[in-house]
Design an enzyme around this catalytic site. Structure first.
Site, PDB file in Angstrom:
ATOM      1  N   GLU A 198       0.841  -1.204   0.000  1.00  0.00           N
ATOM      2  CA  GLU A 198       0.000   0.000   0.000  1.00  0.00           C
ATOM      3  C   GLU A 198       0.869   1.244   0.000  1.00  0.00           C
ATOM      4  O   GLU A 198       1.826   1.351   0.778  1.00  0.00           O
ATOM      5  CB  GLU A 198      -0.898  -0.013   1.228  1.00  0.00           C
ATOM      6  CG  GLU A 198      -2.260   0.566   0.978  1.00  0.00           C
ATOM      7  CD  GLU A 198      -3.069  -0.292   0.008  1.00  0.00           C
ATOM      8  OE1 GLU A 198      -3.176   0.122  -1.172  1.00  0.00           O
ATOM      9  OE2 GLU A 198      -3.580  -1.332   0.406  1.00  0.00           O
ATOM     10  N   ASP A 254       3.158   2.102  -4.894  1.00  0.00           N
ATOM     11  CA  ASP A 254       3.191   2.213  -6.358  1.00  0.00           C
ATOM     12  C   ASP A 254       3.759   3.539  -6.823  1.00  0.00           C
ATOM     13  O   ASP A 254       4.560   3.585  -7.759  1.00  0.00           O
ATOM     14  CB  ASP A 254       1.822   1.930  -6.988  1.00  0.00           C
ATOM     15  CG  ASP A 254       0.703   2.817  -6.496  1.00  0.00           C
ATOM     16  OD1 ASP A 254       0.881   3.524  -5.478  1.00  0.00           O
ATOM     17  OD2 ASP A 254      -0.378   2.802  -7.124  1.00  0.00           O
ATOM     18  N   GLY A 256     -12.595   1.818  -1.227  1.00  0.00           N
ATOM     19  CA  GLY A 256     -11.188   1.505  -1.411  1.00  0.00           C
ATOM     20  C   GLY A 256     -10.951   0.334  -2.327  1.00  0.00           C
ATOM     21  O   GLY A 256      -9.850  -0.218  -2.364  1.00  0.00           O
ATOM     22  N   LEU A 257     -11.964  -0.082  -3.096  1.00  0.00           N
ATOM     23  CA  LEU A 257     -11.811  -1.196  -4.038  1.00  0.00           C
ATOM     24  C   LEU A 257     -11.581  -0.690  -5.458  1.00  0.00           C
ATOM     25  O   LEU A 257     -11.685  -1.447  -6.423  1.00  0.00           O
ATOM     26  CB  LEU A 257     -13.038  -2.113  -3.989  1.00  0.00           C
ATOM     27  CG  LEU A 257     -13.347  -2.732  -2.626  1.00  0.00           C
ATOM     28  CD1 LEU A 257     -14.471  -3.760  -2.750  1.00  0.00           C
ATOM     29  CD2 LEU A 257     -12.111  -3.369  -2.008  1.00  0.00           C
ATOM     30  N   SER A 258     -11.298   0.580  -5.582  1.00  0.00           N
ATOM     31  CA  SER A 258     -10.883   1.194  -6.841  1.00  0.00           C
ATOM     32  C   SER A 258     -11.970   1.208  -7.904  1.00  0.00           C
ATOM     33  O   SER A 258     -11.789   0.754  -9.027  1.00  0.00           O
ATOM     34  CB  SER A 258      -9.615   0.526  -7.390  1.00  0.00           C
ATOM     35  OG  SER A 258      -8.981   1.371  -8.305  1.00  0.00           O
ATOM     36  N   GLU A 287      -6.913   9.667 -14.527  1.00  0.00           N
ATOM     37  CA  GLU A 287      -7.223   9.986 -13.132  1.00  0.00           C
ATOM     38  C   GLU A 287      -6.376  11.143 -12.615  1.00  0.00           C
ATOM     39  O   GLU A 287      -6.856  12.003 -11.883  1.00  0.00           O
ATOM     40  CB  GLU A 287      -7.031   8.746 -12.255  1.00  0.00           C
ATOM     41  CG  GLU A 287      -7.464   8.960 -10.824  1.00  0.00           C
ATOM     42  CD  GLU A 287      -8.088   7.720 -10.211  1.00  0.00           C
ATOM     43  OE1 GLU A 287      -8.245   7.715  -8.983  1.00  0.00           O
ATOM     44  OE2 GLU A 287      -8.433   6.775 -10.941  1.00  0.00           O
ATOM     45  N   ASP A 302      -3.761   0.466  -9.271  1.00  0.00           N
ATOM     46  CA  ASP A 302      -5.189   0.198  -9.429  1.00  0.00           C
ATOM     47  C   ASP A 302      -5.544  -0.099 -10.879  1.00  0.00           C
ATOM     48  O   ASP A 302      -6.297  -1.029 -11.175  1.00  0.00           O
ATOM     49  CB  ASP A 302      -6.010   1.390  -8.930  1.00  0.00           C
ATOM     50  CG  ASP A 302      -5.892   1.584  -7.425  1.00  0.00           C
ATOM     51  OD1 ASP A 302      -5.313   0.705  -6.758  1.00  0.00           O
ATOM     52  OD2 ASP A 302      -6.362   2.613  -6.934  1.00  0.00           O
TER      53      ASP A 302
END
Length: 362
Positions: free
Chosen positions: A30, A33, A117-119, A153, A165
């Site tokens: 987490e 990236d 938070g699951l994109s 994004e 993601d």
């Protein structure tokens, strides 16, 4: 109140293409990236579907059945609001690459809960790009598609996100972990630890990523890298090397360096050790990266005390959303429902918790 439009009503007939893309659950890695680090996401069974057809009036028409919202804009107008920002970003970036995207009608439907938070944003971007690729028969591989989605994004929704993601939504499946190297974009599919399966529980506290401290954390990591004289925190291999930094840069860097090491170890770990690494990841996110909240701490602690759970952590950027746990195979449903029931009975910060994966039986 008007009823939500059906696809047939929106398109005045069938769409030309119908595609989808999943959300993702990140098991470890987490906030690594955008530091050129390593990650282990999996795809969710929940997904976002996008249907598309050429527009007959020279304008773009976007409709979200999930939100019951419509966005319309002319080919040279900018910038739509809400969910339209993500979709317009995908369209504009394809056009900048020389793809002749005509005015379109696009219909969105999703069972990915917003703010968990699951994109959901990456799933929307990837599904939008897949729909245009299918409609126009454009050559666009999975990695390139993820890169365009990420830029949509960043440039159109204002979230200075990393690549995880979008890569997970574009390349991952529900049965395997996807090991990702953010610097090289190398990736490989790995099995989940033997004898284990996943639980995902929504804390009930929605996360607003662009309005959170996500961009602030990224800036802190960049400042830490500069002081350490490295391109990115991925280049720091020993946690002790960050201890000379001032706070809070020391704590932010310590999380990233230790999290990368956890991901690399987890690739070879059994279920018990993998669970321990998840626990350590959550403590690091809570104490060093300061992105957890009370509801997520309560949920993960309750999961750790369940006899069928190996380990648990928040998943996603934090500041709300969901947590993920590794559970004994065959026991995930019961364990997840036990924890949700306990949270509701306790009436604390996580009283609004709901089981997302596996789907609740209630």
């Amino acid at each position: 109140m008007m009823a939500v439009l059906s696809p047939d009503e929106f398109f005045r007939g069938p769409p030309e293409v119908h595609v989808g893309a999943p959300g993702r659950v990140n098991l470890l890695g987490e906030h690594t990236d955008y530091n050129d680090g390593f990650m282990l996401p999996v795809a969710t069974p929940q997904r976002t579907d996008v249907m598309a057809a050429r527009s007959d009036d020279g304008s773009f028409h976007l409709y979200s059945a999930t939100l019951d919202e419509a966005v319309d804009f002319a080919p040279h107008d900018s910038t739509p609001h809400g969910f339209g920002r993500y979709m317009e970003g995908c369209i504009r970036l394809l056009q900048a690459r020389g793809v002749d995207v005509p005015p379109l009608r696009m219909y969105v439907r999703s069972d990915l809960a917003l703010g968990t938070g699951l994109s959901s944003s990456a799933a929307l971007e990837v599904a939008t790009l897949r729909a245009i690729r299918a409609l126009l028969q454009t050559e666009l591989d999975g990695v390139t598609l993820a890169q365009i989605a990420q830029q949509a994004e960043i440039r159109y929704a204002g979230v200075n996100c990393g690549i995880m993601d979008q890569m997970a939504s574009s390349l991952a499946d529900e049965e395997h972990m996807l090991f990702l190297d953010a610097r090289t974009l190398d990736h490989r599919v790995l099995p989940l630890p033997a004898g284990a399966e996943l639980i995902v529980i929504n804390s009930g506290v929605p996360r607003q990523l662009a309005e959170s401290k996500y961009n602030e954390r990224r800036g802190e990591c960049e400042a830490a890298s500069k002081l350490l004289g490295v391109q990115a925190l991925r280049d720091v291999r020993d946690v002790a090397d960050v201890e000379s930094l001032p706070s809070p840069l020391k704590e932010r860097a310590r999380h990233v360096v230790s999290e990368n090491l956890r991901v690399l170890e987890a690739c070879e770990a059994d279920a018990s050790r993998f669970g321990q690494l998840m626990n350590l990841s959550h403590y690091s996110l809570r104490d060093d990266y300061a992105v957890s909240i009370g509801a997520l701490d309560e949920l993960t602690q309750a999961l750790r005390t369940d006899p069928d759970v190996y380990g648990a952590r928040l998943t996603g950027a934090g500041f709300g959303g969901a947590c993920v746990a590794l559970c004994r195979a065959g026991a995930a449903q019961a364990a997840g429902e036990r924890v949700v029931h306990a949270m509701r009975a306790a009436g604390g910060a996580a009283a609004g918790a709901t089981l997302l994966i596996p789907a609740p039986t209630e």
